[in-house]
Enzyme design. Structure first.
Site, PDB file in Angstrom:
ATOM      1  N   SER B 151       3.885   9.572   0.143  1.00  0.00           N
ATOM      2  CA  SER B 151       5.454   8.418   0.425  1.00  0.00           C
ATOM      3  C   SER B 151       6.165   9.027   2.224  1.00  0.00           C
ATOM      4  CB  SER B 151       6.752   9.076  -0.777  1.00  0.00           C
ATOM      5  OG  SER B 151       6.929   7.708  -1.018  1.00  0.00           O
ATOM      6  N   ASP B 329      -0.133   1.077  -6.385  1.00  0.00           N
ATOM      7  CA  ASP B 329       0.798   0.970  -5.949  1.00  0.00           C
ATOM      8  C   ASP B 329       1.321   0.168  -5.402  1.00  0.00           C
ATOM      9  OD1 ASP B 329       3.040   2.200  -4.041  1.00  0.00           O
ATOM     10  OD2 ASP B 329       1.853   3.559  -2.803  1.00  0.00           O
ATOM     11  N   HIS B 362       3.440   4.078  -7.753  1.00  0.00           N
ATOM     12  CA  HIS B 362       3.696   4.881  -6.371  1.00  0.00           C
ATOM     13  C   HIS B 362       4.178   5.631  -7.213  1.00  0.00           C
ATOM     14  CE1 HIS B 362       4.779   5.582  -2.387  1.00  0.00           C
ATOM     15  NE2 HIS B 362       6.209   6.119  -3.246  1.00  0.00           N
TER      16      HIS B 362
END
EC number: 2.3.1.46
Lengths: 393, 393
Positions: B151, B329, B362
């Site tokens: 991320s 995600d 995610h």
């Protein structure tokens, strides 16, 4: 802009208490509504249009004193429009709990002599339909040619089909769902939390304090607005474009030469747009209404009483159906409409269904799209032809 | 639970001002970090692990006095883990502006003698990388075997590959993106607006008032949390399940017999879960840090200086790359990773890429998934083998 021209809202008082799904009741309430077109002699051409979250009875036309206040579905309803008011008598009703005229949280609770505030009972889609049916009774309409709505309005149309199966011949459900997902509920709950924890909310009695929980309502609307637009549409319209620091700075189309402000103000166009939407909404919408309407969305789940079996839940429907969904709608995605279609087919109902490849996400149901508007037009042509052949026969 | 056992944070002081992308600078700052494993004699086995939004330098292990405080990537880093600390010397650094020890908004600004608050300069991914490189200098590490992150951490790894192309042999970028979309920025901005408009924010100087903008931070976290989970995963875990009104009420698995409360408290499990997440987060996280970190996300866009051309932006990278994304995600969807992969291939970089069909959205980058962990393990085996064959040659 509006082809129907000037319209006027009307209101109807109801003294008899309306029993609600929660077990509570509302007495002495008012419903505000508008009508377009003319009810024919046998009262067979009435169409009820149900509104979504932030809309109202003002479906089409403008007000004499507000020439810019165009009805929310003016592109759909009017003379020569897909729902043609030269043929049909169209009714828009403001739902109970709303903030556009029908009895809602900001009105005086006859029991206390003060505004309802948080005392306004939680109303459901089914309660709205019950209230709409009473209005239809008063207007002498036994059966609608169609009940129609998009999003939350589509839920009302769907509820009509099972609550009053003989009172509508057609049911038009656009960009809707038979129940919210966990993600939908999650977004609603965050929005409510933003309002409920705003110190200006005052437990729902903010009217007495001369304030409104604007910050909370603004954040709630911003969250909602993100879910109405598709990711693609946002990328197309805003992308990472930076906002011009001054209005004269228009020569730099892609914003590449502008620099970040290195702060938490507006850098990106999308920030400017969303904050504007939030600001505008928090000026005119009532926070208690927002809480009520999002809860009505959460609670809608006709299959719940049937162990989750939507086919059973829709078994007593008698109407014919038009459903439409939009490919990029991630709030109520096409799959949610397909679930309804499958349940209707299980019950051998006559169903027309279209998935429209529009880029505008959930908002598409309110926008201009020839394929979509023609779909609805063709469907109403069929309703009209059926009625005429019946009359001829 | 942790196989690495007890670890201790360390800290490093930096007197020399760090010039920031904004033009500002931070002087007299501290970086807190942890290390695991042993740096080998030629200092060739160091791996830098960069953290995401709400994480820290505490990547693996537990603290002696906090046996339940397990590092955020403990399933990834440790003896015998995919990033094996029997082979590699792993460093986790808390980024500037964070609230876990490195200099941040709650620390005293030497210029004013008061906490920085809103005066803390806006820091960017590039600034963090610059600071990390200085820490590496101090630790005597000229070149990392790998820089790795998920991320926002993946953005730092990607920035390393172009800012210090000769200082890393491998770049591991998981569930990341080369830039936020308009929708990503929109969610960040709503979250920031919730904090900035909380009356307890006091323009960022809430430390002086003995309060924190908990309500705003709570809403911000709830919004964020929705975007970390997939729609499917939420449906699976929560669906429309109602929360048991009392803990003994456990016999009704699907909640069908429970009724709605007809209010704005918790009805659905998802509401209970999200509010709990928001409450917990608002107890430990700093609101000014939340603003800073979301802005760092928004601003990251290495292609920006190259007219939007990511291939040009990555042209001077020298590392080999591992990228991984997760099918569900929707925050940083696989397509975002593919963009990076294509740009690297344009530059004839050596790239390994995997899309993992994990259901957890995610958040998957932090979770147990044998395919994912084996992918990373295999990649680090290769790094280890390359190093050994080089040593042998």
């Amino acid at each position: 802009m509006s082809s129907i021209g000037i319209v006027s809202p009307q209101s109807m008082q109801f003294a008899e208490p309306l029993p609600l799904q929660s077990g509570a009741a509302i007495a002495d309430y008012t419903l505000v509504y508008e009508t377009y077109g003319t009810l024919n002699a046998d009262k067979s051409n009435a169409v009820l249009v149900c509104h979504a979250l932030n809309a109202s009875h003002h479906v089409a036309g403008v007000y004499a004193d507000q020439p810019k206040n165009v009805g929310w579905w003016d592109n759909m309803v009017g003379p020569g429009k897909p729902l043609d008011t030269d043929r049909f008598f169209v009714i828009g009703v403001n739902n109970l709990g709303s903030c556009f005229g029908s009895t809602g949280p900001m009105h005086i609770n006859p029991a206390s002599g003060k505004p309802y505030g948080a005392e306004f009972p939680v109303v459901t889609v089914q309660d709205w339909v019950t209230a709409q049916a009473r209005l239809a009774d008063r207007l002498g309409i036994e059966q609608f040619a169609a009940v129609m709505g998009g999003s939350l309005g589509g839920m009302q149309a769907l509820a009509w089909s099972t609550m009053y199966p003989d009172r509508l011949r057609h049911c038009v459900v656009i960009a809707s769902t038979a129940k919210l997902s966990a993600q939908n509920i999650a977004f609603n709950d965050v929005a409510r939390q933003a309002i409920l924890t705003d110190p200006d909310y005052h437990g729902g009695d903010y009217y007495a304090y001369g304030v409104v929980p604007k910050n909370g309502l603004r954040v709630a609307r911003m969250i909602g607005h993100i879910t109405y637009l598709s990711d693609d549409d946002m990328a197309e319209k805003f992308g990472r474009k930076l906002r011009a620091t001054n209005p004269a700075d228009t020569d730099d189309e892609n914003g590449a030469e502008r620099d970040y402000h290195f702060g938490f103000g507006v850098d990106f166009e999308i920030e400017s747009y969303l904050r504007y939407q939030g600001d505008k909404f928090s000026e005119y919408f009532d926070a208690n209404t927002y809480l009520l309407v999002t809860r009505a969305l959460d609670y809608f789940d006709p299959a719940r009483a049937f162990g989750g079996d939507l086919s059973k839940a829709l078994a007593n429907s008698r109407a014919q159906f038009l459903l439409a969904s939009f490919a990029t709608d991630w709030r109520f995605a096409p799959e949610r409409s397909r679930e309804i279609v499958r349940a209707l087919i299980d019950n051998k109902r006559r169903v027309t269904y279209a998935e429209i490849d529009a880029p505008h996400g959930h908002d598409a149901f309110l926008l201009e799209d020839a394929r979509y508007l023609n779909l609805v037009r063709t469907y109403y042509d069929r309703i009209w032809d059926e009625r005429n052949s019946k009359v001829a026969a």
